[in-house]
Write an enzyme that holds these catalytic residues in place. Structure first.
Site, PDB file in Angstrom:
ATOM      1  N   THR A  25       1.767   3.490   0.456  1.00 43.82           N
ATOM      2  CA  THR A  25       2.903   2.420   0.692  1.00 43.82           C
ATOM      3  C   THR A  25       3.703   1.974  -0.730  1.00 43.82           C
ATOM      4  OG1 THR A  25       2.144   1.997   2.852  1.00 43.82           O
ATOM      5  CG2 THR A  25       3.424   0.431   1.939  1.00 43.82           C
ATOM      6  N   SER A  73      -1.634   8.299   2.446  1.00 42.64           N
ATOM      7  CA  SER A  73      -3.172   8.594   2.270  1.00 42.64           C
ATOM      8  C   SER A  73      -3.949   9.192   3.345  1.00 42.64           C
ATOM      9  CB  SER A  73      -3.597   7.382   1.810  1.00 42.64           C
ATOM     10  OG  SER A  73      -4.094   6.473   2.468  1.00 42.64           O
ATOM     11  N   THR A 107      -3.506   2.534   1.302  1.00 37.82           N
ATOM     12  CA  THR A 107      -4.579   1.951   1.665  1.00 37.82           C
ATOM     13  C   THR A 107      -5.107   2.485   2.955  1.00 37.82           C
ATOM     14  OG1 THR A 107      -3.112   0.779   3.081  1.00 37.82           O
ATOM     15  CG2 THR A 107      -3.391  -0.332   1.054  1.00 37.82           C
ATOM     16  N   ASP A 108      -4.765   3.288   3.548  1.00 36.73           N
ATOM     17  CA  ASP A 108      -5.422   3.802   4.686  1.00 36.73           C
ATOM     18  C   ASP A 108      -6.711   4.665   4.353  1.00 36.73           C
ATOM     19  OD1 ASP A 108      -3.450   2.954   6.289  1.00 36.73           O
ATOM     20  OD2 ASP A 108      -2.613   4.944   6.931  1.00 36.73           O
TER      21      ASP A 108
HETATM   22  N1  ASP Z   1      -0.166   2.136   5.240  1.00 33.90           N
HETATM   23  C1  ASP Z   1      -0.826   3.015   4.167  1.00 33.90           C
HETATM   24  C2  ASP Z   1      -0.747   2.307   2.886  1.00 33.90           C
HETATM   25  O1  ASP Z   1      -0.626   1.293   3.026  1.00 33.90           O
HETATM   26  C3  ASP Z   1      -0.084   4.290   4.293  1.00 33.90           C
HETATM   27  C4  ASP Z   1      -1.175   5.021   3.388  1.00 33.90           C
HETATM   28  O2  ASP Z   1      -2.006   4.812   3.390  1.00 33.90           O
HETATM   29  O3  ASP Z   1      -0.595   5.860   2.678  1.00 33.90           O
HETATM   30  O4  ASP Z   1      -0.428   2.714   1.873  1.00 33.90           O
END
Ligand code: ASP
Length: 344
Positions: free
Chosen positions: A25, A67, A99-100
């Site tokens: 993100t 991710s 973050t995932d």
């Molecule tokens: N929602 C996720 C992020 O915060 C998407 C990911 O992990 O790519 O990055």
């Protein structure tokens, strides 16, 4: 090289910080109404001009992935890129990541990282063009932390929302809050105050592994979380699948339903592959010597050869076991490494 400034406002030399971007993100903006990871390192760094006041920057795009698609093979590639820059003499390294799977990637890197150079992993919950986007502040805090002398020799640090966390404990704890990263058992080990990292606590790093030569093929290590009423059929199905290891996230102190514990499938798996026992509780560590007298008690299970995870939750247990399996560790080496993690 992106933006560089060689002098600080106080006249001292700026640290050199390399920023390696991996998507997520923090590297996303809205395209046709949906959030899409597409920004490379240059664009990300240029969007935060304040960074140049704190470091001479060197920006590299490693990947532009959401991710959930990141693999441990990608992490090996990322590790190599970090090592190359550390050996070239940068003062600090920053990884921006989705973050995932950020917690797995930070922990996986920490298990391999044997350099003094700090590596700070960060991300964002709101895409770069959102109102109140958090990525710029997180990136700035990450650069400030990576460039600081007090961060040296501490392995990987996760910086998010002006807090500094150990990769051995931090986890994404909320689907959308910008304060999503928490370390439930320990709390953060530090924080940023007026842009300066404060690190009053040190979390131990009891395991350091040699880099596995390859993750191809990647070990198959599913995590199975127990829930009320589970019986042995899942274990029977898993026993006929091609697995290299298994992580069981039991109830509370690390307990399984009796039918799961007694299943033929679990016994067959135990004879074939390492099976790690962790807890689904989300904090603390599984018990080792408290309950007995039922088949799914932790003492009964550990007595049958399940490996206790200590402070490692399911995702971290999977990462550690996967690195060990990829490195062709023997069963005694696997047991000894998990025991070292437990001792802390
Ligand atoms: N929602 C996720 C992020 O915060 C998407 C990911 O992990 O790519 O990055």
């Amino acid at each position: 090289m992106s933006e560089s400034t060689r002098t600080r406002t106080d006249g001292g030399a700026l640290p050199v910080v390399a920023i390696l971007t991996c998507g997520g993100t923090i590297s996303s903006n809205v395209v046709n109404g949906v959030v899409t990871p597409r920004l490379g390192a240059e664009a990300l760094v240029e969007s935060v001009p304040a960074l140049a006041r704190y470091a001479t920057l060197d920006a590299h795009t490693v990947m532009t992935k959401p991710s959930p698609d990141v693999t441990l093979s990608d992490v090996l590639g990322l590790y190599d890129e970090l090592l190359e820059r550390s050996r070239a003499g940068v003062d600090g390294l920053v990884v921006t990541h989705g973050t995932d799977t950020l917690e797995e990637v930070a922990f996986a890197l920490d298990l391999l990282w044997d350099e003094e150079t700090p590596v700070v992993v960060t991300g964002a919950m709101r895409q770069s063009d959102a109102v109140g986007a958090d990525g710029a502040a997180n990136l700035l805090a990450a650069v400030q932390t990576a460039g600081a002398a007090e961060s040296r020799g501490r392995g990987i640090l996760v910086v998010f929302n002006d807090e500094i966390h150990s990769p051995w404990h931090v986890r994404k704890s909320h689907t959308s809050s910008t304060a999503t990263f928490r370390s439930p058992t320990l709390g953060p080990i530090g924080y940023l105050a007026e842009g300066r990292p404060r690190l009053p606590l040190t979390s131990s790093r009891p395991v350091r592994l040699a880099r596995p030569r390859s993750m191809d093929p990647a070990p198959r290590v599913p995590i199975v979380t127990m829930s009320i009423g589970d019986d042995g059929r899942v274990m029977d199905a898993l026993a006929s699948a091609e697995l290299d290891g298994l992580v069981l996230a039991g109830f509370g102190g690390g307990h399984l339903p009796g039918e799961v514990a007694r299943s033929r499938g679990l016994q067959q798996l135990l004879e074939r592959v390492p099976v790690v026992l962790t807890s689904r509780a989300g904090a603390g560590e599984p018990l080792t010597a408290t309950y007995s007298g039922f088949d799914g008690s932790e003492t009964a299970l550990l007595g049958r050869g399940l490996i206790t995870s200590g402070p490692l939750d399911g995702p971290r247990s999977k990462v550690l076991l996967s690195w060990l399996l990829a490195g062709r560790a023997t069963r005694p080496e696997i047991d000894a490494t998990f025991a070292a993690a437990v001792r802390g």
